[in-house]
Design a protein around this motif. Structure first.
Motif, PDB file in Angstrom:
ATOM      1  N   HIS A 177       0.665  -1.207  -0.117  1.00 13.41           N
ATOM      2  CA  HIS A 177       0.237  -0.069   0.097  1.00 13.41           C
ATOM      3  C   HIS A 177       0.892   1.186   0.109  1.00 13.41           C
ATOM      4  N   GLU A 179       1.618   4.768   1.602  1.00 14.13           N
ATOM      5  CA  GLU A 179       0.827   5.103   3.016  1.00 14.13           C
ATOM      6  C   GLU A 179      -0.330   6.200   3.007  1.00 14.13           C
ATOM      7  N   HIS A 312       4.579  -0.195  -0.045  1.00 15.35           N
ATOM      8  CA  HIS A 312       5.357  -0.896   0.866  1.00 15.35           C
ATOM      9  C   HIS A 312       4.402  -1.984   1.458  1.00 15.35           C
TER      10      HIS A 312
HETATM   11 FE   LIG Z   1       2.370   1.514   5.709  1.00 14.79          FE
END
Ligand SMILES: [Fe+2]
Length: 378
Positions: A177, A179, A312
Motif C-alpha cells: 500500500h 501510506e 510497501h
Molecule cells: Fe504502511
C-alpha cells in the motif's frame, strides 16, 4: 554496414527507449563504516545540543544540518531522490548498515507502540529526520495516525492487533500500500528504520515504475472513480466512503500512485462500483507480479521511500519466534521506526492544525478532523 553506422544505429535504439528495462528492485546502498561513524557522531552531538528531534528550533534548521553534517554521498543520493520521478526511478532506496543498534541498550521490545520508550529512540529520530531533511522534505505527523503521536512512530507487533492490516499486525501478509491512501495529503516520503528483525521478516516493495510506460490497464486508473475506506487503525462507524478519486495521477506516461490493495479491493466496505472493482482487480493482477519481496531488513537498515512511486508491505510472521538450524526458538520481537515527511508545508496549510503546521488534520479525502472538538477529547 560500416562500423560507425552500426554505432549510430545502436545509439538511436537506446535513445528511443525501446530496449529500456523498467526498474524491478530498489537501489541498495551499502553504508561504509566511516559513514556509519559520522552518522552516529552527528546524532550524539545533536542529541546533546537539542535534547529532542521534536525541538522546533532543531526542525527549523533541519535542511541546513542535513547538508552540513550528513556524509556527502548520502546527502547527494537523497537530494537527487527528491526530484527524480523518471522512468528508471524505482522509488525506494535501501541504506544497508546505516547505524549500529546497541541491542542491550535498546532492551526488550515493548508489548505495543503505546509502551515504547522514546528516550531510547531519540537518537534515531535525529538520524531519520536528517535523511528527510536532505531530500529536502519536512517531517510531519498525521492526526489520522495515533492522533499525531510525534514525528516518529515505533512500529511494534501487538498481540491484540495481530490479525489487522496495520503496522501493529503480524499474522497476515500486510498487502502493499502507499501510506494513507485515503488522504489527498498523504506523506511524500517515508523512512522505515529497522532496530531489530530477528524473525527475518521480508519487506515487500512495489513500484509503479516496474510496469514501464502506462498501458491500457493503467490508463483506466487515472479515472476518478475509486473509493478508499479509512484503514484498520480506525473504528469505522460512519460511512465516509463516497468520495472517489483516481489511483494514478501526475504525469500521464510515468505517473504517481495512491493505492491500497487491502482497503480498495479486499475490504467489502469499499463498496466499489462494478467498473471500478474490475479495473482495480485487473491492475492488481498485473501489479502483484511486480512485487519485490527479496529484501530481509537487518538491524540498522533503513528503507527510504517515495510514497508517490513505491508502495510497501510485509509478509506474515510469528512475532517473537525465529528458526535456527530448523529449530524454532524465542527471540526479541520486531521493532521498526517510521517517519513521514512533506516537501511543502505551504501546499498543505489548508489541512494542517491552526497552531501546528506540521500536524495534518485530514481525516478522509479532504475532510478534516474538528480540531477544537479533538482537543477537548484528548
Ligand atoms: Fe504502511
Amino acid at each position: 554496414m560500416t562500423e560507425s553506422f552500426q554505432l549510430v544505429e545502436v545509439l538511436k535504439e537506446s535513445l528511443s527507449g525501446s530496449d529500456f528495462c523498467p526498474p524491478m528492485a530498489p537501489l541498495i546502498i551499502e553504508v561504509t563504516p566511516k559513514e556509519r561513524n559520522t552518522i552516529t557522531n552527528i546524532s550524539d552531538i545533536l542529541s546533546q545540543a537539542y535534547g529532542s528531534y521534536e525541538d522546533p528550533k532543531y526542525i527549523s534548521k533541519l535542511h541546513l544540518y542535513a547538508f552540513q553534517l550528513l556524509p556527502e554521498r548520502i546527502a547527494k543520493i537523497l537530494s537527487n531522490f527528491g526530484t527524480d520521478f523518471s522512468r528508471s526511478q524505482y522509488g525506494a532506496i535501501v541504506f544497508r548498515g546505516l547505524i549500529d543498534v546497541d541491542q542491550e541498550a535498546l532492551g526488550p521490545t515493548p508489548p505495543s507502540w503505546q509502551e515504547a520508550d522514546y528516550n531510547k529512540l531519540n537518537k534515531y529520530g535525529f538520524i531519520a529526520s536528517l535523511l528527510h531533511g536532505a531530500v529536502p522534505s519536512k517531517p510531519v505527523q498525521y492526526y489520522a495516525q495515533r492522533k499525531g503521536g510525534g514525528l516518529m512512530h515505533a512500529i511494534i507487533p501487538d498481540k491484540k492487533m495481530e490479525q489487522t492490516q496495520t503496522g501493529a499486525g503480524s499474522k497476515t501478509d500486510l498487502f502493499v500500500h502507499t501510506e494513507d491512501a485515503f488522504l489527498f495529503n498523504q506523506a511524500d516520503f517515508i523512512s522505515l528504520l529497522y532496530l531489530r528483525n530477528e524473525e527475518n521478516v521480508p519487506s515487500s516493495l512495489y513500484s509503479v515504475r516496474s510496469h514501464g510506460e502506462v498501458n491500457e490497464v493503467m490508463k483506466k486508473m487515472f479515472n476518478p472513480i475509486y473509493k478508499c475506506p479509512k484503514d484498520a487503525n480506525f473504528n469505522i462507524n460512519e460511512t465516509t466512503d463516497e468520495i472517489i478519486t483516481s489511483v494514478l495521477y501526475g504525469n500521464e506516461k510515468f505517473p504517481f500512485i495512491r493505492f491500497d490493495a487491502a482497503e480498495q479491493i479486499y475490504n467489502d466496505q469499499a463498496n466499489q462500483t462494478p467498473e471500478a472493482f474490475k479495473n482495480l482487480t485487473d491492475f492488481w493482477n498485473d501489479a502483484k507480479k511486480l512485487i519485490y519481496n527479496s529484501f530481509i531488513p537487518d538491524s540498522g537498515d533503513l528503507i527510504f521511500v517515495n510514497n508517490h512511486i513505491c508502495a510497501h508491505g510485509r509478509s506474515a510472521f510469528d512475532a517473537g519466534i525465529k528458526k535456527v538450524d530448523g529449530k524454532i526458538i524465542k527471540c526479541e520481537r520486531r521493532q521498526m521506526l517510521r517517519m513521514m515527511s512533506k516537501t511543502s508545508l505551504i501546499n498543505i496549510r489548508d489541512v494542517t492544525h491552526t497552531d501546528d503546521p506540521y500536524l495534518i488534520m485530514e481525516e478522509h479525502y479532504g475532510k478534516l478532523f474538528n480540531e477544537n472538538q479533538q482537543k477537548e477529547n484528548t
